[in-house]
Design a protein around this motif. Structure first.
Motif, PDB file in Angstrom:
ATOM      1  N   ARG A 535       7.948 -20.115  11.108  1.00  0.00           N
ATOM      2  CA  ARG A 535       7.617 -20.057   9.692  1.00  0.00           C
ATOM      3  C   ARG A 535       8.819 -19.464   8.952  1.00  0.00           C
ATOM      4  N   GLN A 536       9.097 -19.974   7.780  1.00  0.00           N
ATOM      5  CA  GLN A 536      10.270 -19.524   7.043  1.00  0.00           C
ATOM      6  C   GLN A 536       9.898 -18.484   5.998  1.00  0.00           C
ATOM      7  N   HIS A 537      10.627 -17.380   6.031  1.00  0.00           N
ATOM      8  CA  HIS A 537      10.343 -16.218   5.203  1.00  0.00           C
ATOM      9  C   HIS A 537      11.356 -16.137   4.069  1.00  0.00           C
ATOM     10  N   PHE A 538      10.848 -15.965   2.849  1.00  0.00           N
ATOM     11  CA  PHE A 538      11.701 -15.795   1.672  1.00  0.00           C
ATOM     12  C   PHE A 538      11.323 -14.493   0.968  1.00  0.00           C
ATOM     13  N   GLY A 539      12.266 -13.549   0.911  1.00  0.00           N
ATOM     14  CA  GLY A 539      12.051 -12.370   0.100  1.00  0.00           C
ATOM     15  C   GLY A 539      12.247 -12.708  -1.370  1.00  0.00           C
ATOM     16  N   LEU A 540      11.452 -12.087  -2.235  1.00  0.00           N
ATOM     17  CA  LEU A 540      11.531 -12.365  -3.677  1.00  0.00           C
ATOM     18  C   LEU A 540      11.763 -11.116  -4.511  1.00  0.00           C
ATOM     19  N   ALA A 541      11.995  -9.968  -3.862  1.00  0.00           N
ATOM     20  CA  ALA A 541      12.196  -8.708  -4.582  1.00  0.00           C
ATOM     21  C   ALA A 541      11.000  -8.467  -5.517  1.00  0.00           C
ATOM     22  N   SER A 542      11.266  -8.289  -6.812  1.00  0.00           N
ATOM     23  CA  SER A 542      10.174  -8.030  -7.759  1.00  0.00           C
ATOM     24  C   SER A 542       9.695  -9.285  -8.471  1.00  0.00           C
ATOM     25  N   ILE A 543      10.252 -10.443  -8.108  1.00  0.00           N
ATOM     26  CA  ILE A 543       9.872 -11.704  -8.750  1.00  0.00           C
ATOM     27  C   ILE A 543       8.485 -12.119  -8.265  1.00  0.00           C
ATOM     28  N   SER A 544       7.650 -12.558  -9.169  1.00  0.00           N
ATOM     29  CA  SER A 544       6.244 -12.828  -8.847  1.00  0.00           C
ATOM     30  C   SER A 544       5.983 -14.261  -8.411  1.00  0.00           C
ATOM     31  N   ARG A 545       6.931 -15.168  -8.603  1.00  0.00           N
ATOM     32  CA  ARG A 545       6.713 -16.546  -8.183  1.00  0.00           C
ATOM     33  C   ARG A 545       8.041 -17.278  -8.057  1.00  0.00           C
ATOM     34  N   ALA A 546       8.042 -18.295  -7.209  1.00  0.00           N
ATOM     35  CA  ALA A 546       9.224 -19.138  -7.056  1.00  0.00           C
ATOM     36  C   ALA A 546       9.132 -20.302  -8.025  1.00  0.00           C
ATOM     37  N   ASP A 547      10.239 -20.606  -8.671  1.00  0.00           N
ATOM     38  CA  ASP A 547      10.244 -21.728  -9.614  1.00  0.00           C
ATOM     39  C   ASP A 547      10.136 -23.069  -8.877  1.00  0.00           C
ATOM     40  N   GLU A 562       6.517 -26.754  -7.169  1.00  0.00           N
ATOM     41  CA  GLU A 562       6.967 -25.861  -8.226  1.00  0.00           C
ATOM     42  C   GLU A 562       5.941 -24.775  -8.501  1.00  0.00           C
ATOM     43  N   ASN A 563       6.444 -23.689  -9.094  1.00  0.00           N
ATOM     44  CA  ASN A 563       5.590 -22.600  -9.553  1.00  0.00           C
ATOM     45  C   ASN A 563       4.713 -22.067  -8.414  1.00  0.00           C
ATOM     46  N   VAL A 564       5.371 -21.587  -7.357  1.00  0.00           N
ATOM     47  CA  VAL A 564       4.663 -21.099  -6.176  1.00  0.00           C
ATOM     48  C   VAL A 564       4.547 -19.578  -6.267  1.00  0.00           C
ATOM     49  N   ALA A 565       3.337 -19.079  -6.327  1.00  0.00           N
ATOM     50  CA  ALA A 565       3.117 -17.636  -6.457  1.00  0.00           C
ATOM     51  C   ALA A 565       3.587 -16.901  -5.214  1.00  0.00           C
ATOM     52  N   ALA A 566       4.053 -15.677  -5.410  1.00  0.00           N
ATOM     53  CA  ALA A 566       4.509 -14.847  -4.297  1.00  0.00           C
ATOM     54  C   ALA A 566       3.323 -14.299  -3.513  1.00  0.00           C
ATOM     55  N   ASN A 567       3.659 -13.691  -2.376  1.00  0.00           N
ATOM     56  CA  ASN A 567       2.709 -12.970  -1.533  1.00  0.00           C
ATOM     57  C   ASN A 567       1.601 -13.868  -0.983  1.00  0.00           C
ATOM     58  N   GLN A 568       2.023 -15.022  -0.491  1.00  0.00           N
ATOM     59  CA  GLN A 568       1.092 -15.916   0.178  1.00  0.00           C
ATOM     60  C   GLN A 568       1.811 -16.693   1.274  1.00  0.00           C
ATOM     61  N   ILE A 569       1.014 -17.223   2.193  1.00  0.00           N
ATOM     62  CA  ILE A 569       1.512 -18.115   3.233  1.00  0.00           C
ATOM     63  C   ILE A 569       1.119 -19.522   2.823  1.00  0.00           C
ATOM     64  N   VAL A 570       2.102 -20.378   2.605  1.00  0.00           N
ATOM     65  CA  VAL A 570       1.810 -21.744   2.175  1.00  0.00           C
ATOM     66  C   VAL A 570       2.143 -22.714   3.307  1.00  0.00           C
ATOM     67  N   THR A 571       1.318 -23.715   3.471  1.00  0.00           N
ATOM     68  CA  THR A 571       1.551 -24.778   4.443  1.00  0.00           C
ATOM     69  C   THR A 571       1.925 -26.040   3.691  1.00  0.00           C
ATOM     70  N   ILE A 572       3.069 -26.605   4.032  1.00  0.00           N
ATOM     71  CA  ILE A 572       3.539 -27.836   3.400  1.00  0.00           C
ATOM     72  C   ILE A 572       3.513 -28.945   4.439  1.00  0.00           C
ATOM     73  N   ARG A 573       2.760 -30.013   4.131  1.00  0.00           N
ATOM     74  CA  ARG A 573       2.717 -31.170   5.006  1.00  0.00           C
ATOM     75  C   ARG A 573       3.629 -32.251   4.441  1.00  0.00           C
ATOM     76  N   GLU A 574       4.396 -32.854   5.326  1.00  0.00           N
ATOM     77  CA  GLU A 574       5.379 -33.850   4.926  1.00  0.00           C
ATOM     78  C   GLU A 574       4.718 -34.968   4.124  1.00  0.00           C
ATOM     79  N   GLY A 575       5.251 -35.180   2.924  1.00  0.00           N
ATOM     80  CA  GLY A 575       4.753 -36.231   2.057  1.00  0.00           C
ATOM     81  C   GLY A 575       3.579 -35.836   1.190  1.00  0.00           C
ATOM     82  N   GLU A 576       3.013 -34.637   1.401  1.00  0.00           N
ATOM     83  CA  GLU A 576       1.828 -34.224   0.654  1.00  0.00           C
ATOM     84  C   GLU A 576       2.035 -32.943  -0.140  1.00  0.00           C
TER      85      GLU A 576
END
Length: 589
Positions: A535-547, A562-576
């Protein structure tokens, strides 16, 4: 790696080392002068030894004997992987055995620990079906048959073993059917889709040839005398006392079987003392390259030259040797973009008095030797490095680096005053401007003990958004080091391939938050005999969401969310895109 060899190195390089230290100090002063690094303004880093609390009870059997077989001091490894697909990463630890004593060899047992999801692990080795048969070295994991269950490959001194994950917590030995039981002394391994056909191939590094004859079994080994004959004192032989071996690459045929294509691919035509391996797309052309850390020989970088054809380009790429043109005792390795310029960089651990190596990616298959100016050079001079991992320890959007260290010679103090077999781990914090600062002293009790460090892997065992560490130690207990620091916000990303391999190995992720972008590449095998959480980990410091979060799959397809909120584990399926979201096990910050 013998005392005599080390003495020759020191005598020949003493002047060069002094000059290098002076120049490095000058660079340090020049770079730091314009740098605004105030440790008190950064989040506190604190790692705690959670091994006993978590129930990870394992002590590596190295079979140390008066005969000083080299294998006794080289292992052992381990990894993080979610073998039961429950969203909590589990632990596999490789045990050694004995070359000299069959009774000691029978005491060795690999361990599989299931993550209960409450901070503790359960030893499920017996019911898993995983057996200890050979002298174990390292492991890597990947879903080679794309059935949704992660499989396991174990390297040994002798035939390697492939365990197919049959589900229900049970693994089946399919080595013979799959055709991947190399009978040599293997070390590192990595699953990767080298031909981008949608399934995982397998790369295995081989170390040195200790067989008495080419047709001998692995139990019959050559063990020359290395030491002081007058004092009747032995030490572990340097690898150059043995013949090097060719690495092995297996092509996945998609039917549960692999074909050894080492010779035809060109990879098997060059020999070395291979230890660490990390597969990644270093030139960002969509095709993976293979970097091999070689012990006391120039490193290798294999690039694709055609369908299942590879050429070795390490020298012209700038990663074969150090800046003085000499090979180092390469052991562990990792690849990541530590300076945020969009290019993958390389780190390699080496022998003491050599400094660990950092190669900064310049693009177009070129690297610059960046060890002295990075800040990790002089600080690593006294250490023999093995495990290594780039990871964001404090979630500040910059990759830090940790090292597991430990000498090769168990009686090192007899040959050099101040030398120790056990050594401390090191943690370097990324302070920007392509610089690191040694923060080990303040990193908490998890970094305090001195041990004979070997493997090191990073992963979020408690799903709280900060990365923890697994460290394996030769002849000693393993360490699970929990990250209890004041880390910022984070996002964990799990990939599920459809047209690409199921694990998404080889996918490149780019996350943009504010004015900063970070890239990650999914790898199955790195460090030293080890593997990180995929699983790939991205630190965001004090930012609340990824653009934006873009995933370029091995198939060539791209998913953009787009607009992915911080502090969650997201699953991305190819093409979906995102198909599942789970909150991290902590309150949002």
């Amino acid at each position: 790696m013998t005392p005599a060899f080390a003495l020759r190195l020191r005598r020949g390089r003493l002047g060069a080392l002094i000059i290098a230290l002076i120049l490095s100090a000058a660079i340090d002063i020049a770079v730091t002068a314009g740098q605004k690094y105030a440790p008190e303004q950064r989040a506190a880093i604190r790692f705690t030894d959670a091994t006993r609390e978590a129930g990870v009870e394992f002590t590596h059997v190295n079979g140390a004997s008066p005969d000083k077989h080299l294998a006794e001091t080289i292992g052992s490894g381990g990894l993080f992987f979610d073998y039961d697909s429950d969203g909590w990463i589990d632990i596999f630890l490789v045990d050694g055995g004995s070359i000299a004593d069959a009774a000691v060899a029978r005491q060795a047992r690999h361990r599989l620990f299931r993550n209960r999801g409450n901070g503790t692990f359960q030893d499920v080795t017996v019911q898993s079906g995983i057996q200890h048969r050979e002298y174990g070295m390292g492991a890597c994991a990947g879903d080679y048959d794309n059935d949704g269950r992660v499989d396991l490959y174990v390297t040994n001194v002798g035939p390697n073993t492939l365990y197919r994950n049959a589900g229900g917590g049970v693994f089946t030995d399919v080595t013979r059917k799959a055709g991947v039981g190399a009978p040599l002394w293997s070390a590192g391994c990595a699953f990767a889709d080298l031909d981008r056909d949608g399934d995982l191939d397998l790369f295995v590094t081989n170390y040195v040839d200790i067989r008495l004859k080419p047709d001998s079994t692995n139990k019959q080994v050559r063990n020359p005398f290395c030491g002081n004959a007058r004092l009747k004192t032995r030490f572990y032989c340097h690898p150059l006392n043995f013949e090097p071996l060719a690495n092995i690459v297996y092509r996945n045929e998609g039917n549960g079987m692999f074909t050894d294509v080492s010779a035809d691919s060109g990879i098997g035509r060059v020999r070395s003392n291979g230890l660490g391996v990390v597969v990644a797309d270093y030139d960002d052309d969509g095709w993976p390259e293979v970097f091999v850390a070689n012990d006391s020989m120039p490193n290798f970088l294999f690039r694709r030259a055609g369908p299942w054809r590879f050429e070795e380009i390490a020298l012209r790429a700038g990663v074969a040797v150090a800046s003085d043109g000499k090979a180092r005792a390469g052991m562990g390795t990792d690849a990541a973009d530590y300076d945020g310029d969009g290019q993958l960089d390389l780190v390699v651990t080496n022998l003491d008095f050599e400094m660990h190596s950092l190669y900064r990616g310049l693009g177009r298959q070129l690297f610059a030797y960046a060890t002295p100016e990075s800040g990790i050079g002089p600080a690593t001079l006294p250490f023999v490095g093995f495990g290594v991992a780039f990871f964001d320890a404090d979630n500040d959007m910059q990759l830090d680096v940790a090292f597991a260290n430990g000498h090769i010679i168990d009686n090192a103090p007899m040959f050099r005053a101040g030398a120790t077999y056990a050594q401390r781990k090191l943690l370097f914090r990324n302070v920007g401007s392509r610089r690191f600062a040694d923060v080990t002293a303040g990193a908490g009790p998890g970094f305090a003990p001195e041990k004979v460090g070997r493997g090191l892997a990073a992963g979020d065992v408690d799903n709280d958004g900060d990365l923890d560490l697994l460290v394996t130690n030769n002849g000693q207990s393993a360490d699970l080091i929990r990250n209890d620091g004041e880390a910022g916000n984070a996002i964990l990303v799990r990939l599920v391939g459809t047209q690409s391999n199921r694990d998404g190995i080889g996918a490149r992720l780019r996350l943009t938050a504010g004015t900063r972008s970070q890239i990650r590449e999914v790898k199955a095998g790195s460090s030293y005999l080890a593997q990180n959480d995929v699983r790939q980990h991205f630190g965001l410091a004090s930012i609340s969401r990824a653009d934006r979060l873009a995933v370029r799959w091995p198939s060539g397809k791209t998913d953009l969310v787009e607009n992915v909120a911080a502090n969650q584990i997201v699953t991305i399926r190819e093409g979906e895109g995102i198909v599942d979201r789970q909150p991290l096990a902590r309150p949002a910050r």
